[in-house]
Design an enzyme around this catalytic site. Structure first.
Site, mmCIF file in Angstrom:
data_model
loop_
_atom_site.group_PDB
_atom_site.id
_atom_site.type_symbol
_atom_site.label_atom_id
_atom_site.label_comp_id
_atom_site.label_asym_id
_atom_site.label_seq_id
_atom_site.Cartn_x
_atom_site.Cartn_y
_atom_site.Cartn_z
ATOM 1 N N LYS A 14 0.770 -1.077 0.055
ATOM 2 C CA LYS A 14 -0.022 0.116 0.016
ATOM 3 C C LYS A 14 0.897 1.329 0.058
ATOM 4 O O LYS A 14 0.288 2.276 -0.865
ATOM 5 C CB LYS A 14 -0.905 -0.049 1.275
ATOM 6 C CG LYS A 14 -1.771 1.280 1.224
ATOM 7 C CD LYS A 14 -3.202 0.914 1.961
ATOM 8 C CE LYS A 14 -2.927 0.451 3.281
ATOM 9 N NZ LYS A 14 -2.790 1.482 4.537
ATOM 10 N N ARG A 89 -10.563 4.007 8.641
ATOM 11 C CA ARG A 89 -10.445 2.859 9.103
ATOM 12 C C ARG A 89 -11.795 1.858 9.529
ATOM 13 O O ARG A 89 -11.644 0.813 9.756
ATOM 14 C CB ARG A 89 -9.526 3.045 10.630
ATOM 15 C CG ARG A 89 -8.167 2.464 10.608
ATOM 16 C CD ARG A 89 -7.328 2.551 11.489
ATOM 17 N NE ARG A 89 -7.805 3.648 12.294
ATOM 18 C CZ ARG A 89 -8.036 3.766 13.824
ATOM 19 N NH1 ARG A 89 -7.811 2.530 14.311
ATOM 20 N NH2 ARG A 89 -8.457 4.607 14.307
ATOM 21 N N ARG A 128 10.888 -11.813 5.843
ATOM 22 C CA ARG A 128 11.728 -10.793 5.721
ATOM 23 C C ARG A 128 13.005 -10.457 6.434
ATOM 24 O O ARG A 128 12.969 -10.670 7.728
ATOM 25 C CB ARG A 128 10.916 -9.445 5.465
ATOM 26 C CG ARG A 128 11.633 -8.180 5.335
ATOM 27 C CD ARG A 128 10.420 -7.187 5.182
ATOM 28 N NE ARG A 128 9.773 -6.779 6.298
ATOM 29 C CZ ARG A 128 8.539 -5.983 6.365
ATOM 30 N NH1 ARG A 128 7.968 -5.450 5.460
ATOM 31 N NH2 ARG A 128 7.930 -5.859 7.439
ATOM 32 N N ARG A 163 13.740 -8.208 11.860
ATOM 33 C CA ARG A 163 12.955 -7.302 12.680
ATOM 34 C C ARG A 163 12.358 -8.029 13.791
ATOM 35 O O ARG A 163 11.707 -9.129 13.507
ATOM 36 C CB ARG A 163 12.271 -6.192 12.026
ATOM 37 C CG ARG A 163 13.110 -5.174 11.776
ATOM 38 C CD ARG A 163 12.004 -4.229 10.824
ATOM 39 N NE ARG A 163 10.849 -4.153 11.220
ATOM 40 C CZ ARG A 163 9.841 -3.315 10.894
ATOM 41 N NH1 ARG A 163 10.118 -2.518 9.702
ATOM 42 N NH2 ARG A 163 8.444 -3.568 11.133
ATOM 43 N N ARG A 174 -1.957 -8.463 13.261
ATOM 44 C CA ARG A 174 -2.333 -7.459 12.234
ATOM 45 C C ARG A 174 -3.433 -7.716 11.323
ATOM 46 O O ARG A 174 -4.209 -6.967 10.982
ATOM 47 C CB ARG A 174 -0.892 -6.778 11.703
ATOM 48 C CG ARG A 174 0.002 -6.081 12.439
ATOM 49 C CD ARG A 174 1.217 -5.722 11.783
ATOM 50 N NE ARG A 174 1.059 -5.160 10.605
ATOM 51 C CZ ARG A 174 1.985 -4.649 9.645
ATOM 52 N NH1 ARG A 174 3.242 -5.562 9.596
ATOM 53 N NH2 ARG A 174 1.576 -4.043 8.343
#
Ligand SMILES: [Zn+2]
Length: 217
Positions: A14, A89, A128, A163, A174
């Site tokens: 996004k 949202r 990642r 991370r 999430r």
């Protein structure tokens, strides 16, 4: 002037697509996070109040977000268009946004839904890792993006790191928040929403978006 909303699960690109759209069409990027941070930076009395709230993790009321949004729209009223990122949202905010736009004789023109399945989104985030030295990004769960040697950067031979919040647990939370809050918005905008397959690479996704938005001026 065009008003465009991007709806997307985590890892659908996004942020990247917003930037491409803004650069290509000369639109203004509107993210509530940025609006709040800008106000804090200006150190207005509202800014100081917001800073205190944000530091203690308190929720910022819709009315404040709406006021900041109104100011921003007024300030940038001669722009070619706006991209709304992370706003609305929920349905309540969507209704408020409709109201503000109506007052300005404007409306939401396009809602682009960057569709991405749970597994693909999860792999993009959980796999990642990046180089501690040069910042190159890899993904251990996607064949094309794996480093040649485990844990080592192809470019500079430094070690790779992950991370802390790129784990499956955090991702799941999430994604659930997204499903709970964003799914109802797809229904809310069902008459104008257009779906783009975001499993494709960045450029192909952007081509699909351009075919929705038309040629830039
Ligand atoms: Zn490196």
């Amino acid at each position: 002037m065009k008003n465009i909303i991007l709806l997307a699960p985590p890892a659908a690109g996004k942020g990247t697509q917003s930037k491409l759209i803004c650069d290509t069409y000369n639109f203004i990027h509107i993210s509530t996070g940025d609006l709040l941070r800008e106000e804090v930076k200006k150190e207005t009395s509202l800014g100081l109040e917001l800073k205190a709230k944000m530091e203690t993790g308190k929720l910022i009321e819709d009315s404040i977000v709406i006021d900041l949004l109104k100011n921003k729209l007024e300030e940038c009223k001669n722009s070619d268009g706006f991209i709304y990122d992370g706003f609305p949202r929920n349905i309540k905010q969507a209704e408020l946004l409709d109201e503000i736009l109506r007052e300005n004789n404007s409306k939401i023109d396009e809602v682009i839904y960057l569709d991405l399945d749970y597994e693909t989104a999860k792999n993009r985030i959980v796999g990642r890792c990046s180089c501690t030295k040069c910042g190159e990004v890899y993904n251990t769960l996607i064949d094309m993006q794996k480093p040649k040697k485990d844990g080592i950067c192809d470019k500079c031979n430094s070690s790779l790191y992950k991370r802390n919040d790129d784990n499956e647990e955090t991702f799941k939370t999430r994604f659930e928040v997204y499903e709970k809050e964003t799914k109802p918005l797809i229904k809310y905008y069902e008459n104008i929403v257009k779906k783009v397959d975001s499993t494709k690479d960045t450029n192909m996704v952007f081509e699909d978006i351009k075919s929705i938005l038309g040629e830039p001026k």
